[in-house]
Enzyme design. Sequence first.
Site, mmCIF file in Angstrom:
data_model
loop_
_atom_site.group_PDB
_atom_site.id
_atom_site.type_symbol
_atom_site.label_atom_id
_atom_site.label_comp_id
_atom_site.label_asym_id
_atom_site.label_seq_id
_atom_site.Cartn_x
_atom_site.Cartn_y
_atom_site.Cartn_z
ATOM 1 N N GLN A 103 -7.764 60.842 -12.566
ATOM 2 C CA GLN A 103 -7.207 62.136 -13.691
ATOM 3 C C GLN A 103 -7.444 63.488 -14.175
ATOM 4 O OE1 GLN A 103 -8.432 59.716 -17.726
ATOM 5 N NE2 GLN A 103 -8.513 58.179 -16.815
ATOM 6 N N HIS A 105 -7.640 66.273 -17.304
ATOM 7 C CA HIS A 105 -6.775 66.706 -18.838
ATOM 8 C C HIS A 105 -6.220 68.655 -18.704
ATOM 9 C CE1 HIS A 105 -7.934 62.825 -19.559
ATOM 10 N NE2 HIS A 105 -8.820 63.305 -19.511
ATOM 11 N N GLU A 140 -14.209 65.565 -22.603
ATOM 12 C CA GLU A 140 -14.739 64.482 -23.320
ATOM 13 C C GLU A 140 -16.009 63.981 -22.694
ATOM 14 O OE1 GLU A 140 -11.862 61.631 -21.346
ATOM 15 O OE2 GLU A 140 -12.258 61.560 -19.698
ATOM 16 N N HIS A 268 -11.227 63.727 -12.630
ATOM 17 C CA HIS A 268 -12.668 62.247 -12.084
ATOM 18 C C HIS A 268 -11.947 61.013 -12.619
ATOM 19 C CE1 HIS A 268 -11.212 63.633 -16.541
ATOM 20 N NE2 HIS A 268 -11.516 62.138 -16.689
ATOM 21 N N ARG A 287 -2.238 62.442 -14.012
ATOM 22 C CA ARG A 287 -2.993 60.971 -13.366
ATOM 23 C C ARG A 287 -2.629 61.275 -11.467
ATOM 24 N NH1 ARG A 287 -0.921 58.169 -17.731
ATOM 25 N NH2 ARG A 287 -2.908 57.431 -18.609
#
Length: 407
Positions: A103, A105, A140, A268, A287
Site C-alpha cells: 500500500q 498513502h 504513520e 510498504h 493498494r
Amino acid sequence: MSLVQDKILLLRGKVQPYAWGGHHFIANWLGTGNTQHQPFAEYWMGAHPSASSLVVTRNGELSLHQLIHDYPEEFLSTHVRQHFNELPYLFKILDVKDMLSIQVHPTKEAAAKGFHEEEAAGITLGAPNRNYKDKNHKPEVMVALSDFWLLHGFLPEEKLLHVLQTVPEFAGLEAIFKEGDYKALYQHVMSMPQEEVNEMLLPLVQRELERKKNGKLTKADPGWWVAKLFEGSDQIDDIDRGVFSIYFFNIVEVHEGEAIFQGAGIPHAYLEGQNVELMANSDNVLRGGLTPKHVDVPELLKHTAFKGVEPNVMKGEEVSPAVTAYPCPVPDFGIQKIELSTNESIESKASSLEIWVLIKGIANFEWDGKSIVAGKGQAVAILPNDKFTVTAQENTLIYKAFVPEAE
C-alpha cells in the site's frame, strides 16, 4: 458546562477483526479471552467516526467522537481545534499474523483532490471500489512490541540491480530498469497480463517453497515471505503480482522499542509481529496487491515515490530517564514511550488530548486531588490541563499519543 467533570478518563477502544490478525496477543493483553476464536487484528483508540472509543464518565460510557463534537475546546485545546477541528490522530495496537496489502498513502493535497473527484463521480463512501474515504493524508509511525517485519520503500539501486541479476525469472527486467527507472520497472510488472505474471512467477514460487521447506531461507530473504504466502495451497493458480514487491522493496526488521515512520508515497506492507501504531486520522489506502480488497494500480502508481530508500529505524531519543521520544515530521501527532519502575513517578502536562496506553504494569494518575488507576490492557484519555502525576505500582510500560505544540 461539560458533562465531563474529570480531566483523566478511562478509555475503551475497539477491536477490529481483520482476517490477517492473530488470535491471542491482543485478547491476552486486554484480558478478555477469545472464545469465538476471532482474529484480533487491531485495537483502535481515538475518535474515528467509524469506530470511536468510549470514555468512562460519571454519566456512563460516552463516545469520544461525540464529546469532541460537543465540547471541542475542552477536549482538543484551542490550537488543535483551530488547526484540525478534530482529534488528528488514531492510535492502535496491531497483531500481524499474515502479511498486509502492498500500500501507499496519498499526500493531503492528493487526498482532498481524489475525495472530491470520487464524490463528484457518485461513488459512495462504502463502495468497494472507493479509494478516498476522507480528505486527509495518512502518515504513520510504528513502534515494535516484538521483533517486527515489514516491507518499506524500494531497495537502493545497487541492491535492486543485484536482485534483478540473480533471480533467474527476473532476467528480462534488468534492461527495463536500466533503460527506464523505478517507475518503468514497477509499472511494467504491475501492468503485465495475468498469464505473463503466472508464467514468470510460478517457477519462482515453487522454488522458494522448496527452499523454505529445506530450511534454506530466513525472514531476511524475500523467498521466506513468498513461501509463507503459498504454503498449504493445494493448487497455485493466479499469482498475486504483489510478489514482485517482496523482492523489490526493503525487508526491514524492527526490534522491540524501535520505530519506523512512513510518509506519503512510500510503498510498504506489514509482514509479521506486534506493534503500537499512530497515524493521522484517515482511512485513505491505495493498494497494489496481496489483498482481496480493492486494488487500483493506476492510482497507486500516481502516488508512489519511485526512488531507492535506506530505511530509517529509530532507536528513540531520551527526553528524560523515563521518557523516550520518536520524532515524526508531521504536525498531526507525536509519540513517546514511558518506562517506570515500581513506585517511580513522573509529572506531565497535556497541551492537547492525549491517550496513554498501558502495555504492561499498573499506574496511578493523579490530578487536582483526584486519581484513577489503569493497568495492562487499559488506556486513559487525558484532557488538555495543568500538571498531573503518574506513579507506577509495578514496573510499567506506557505509550502516549499527543498533538505536538505549535512551533
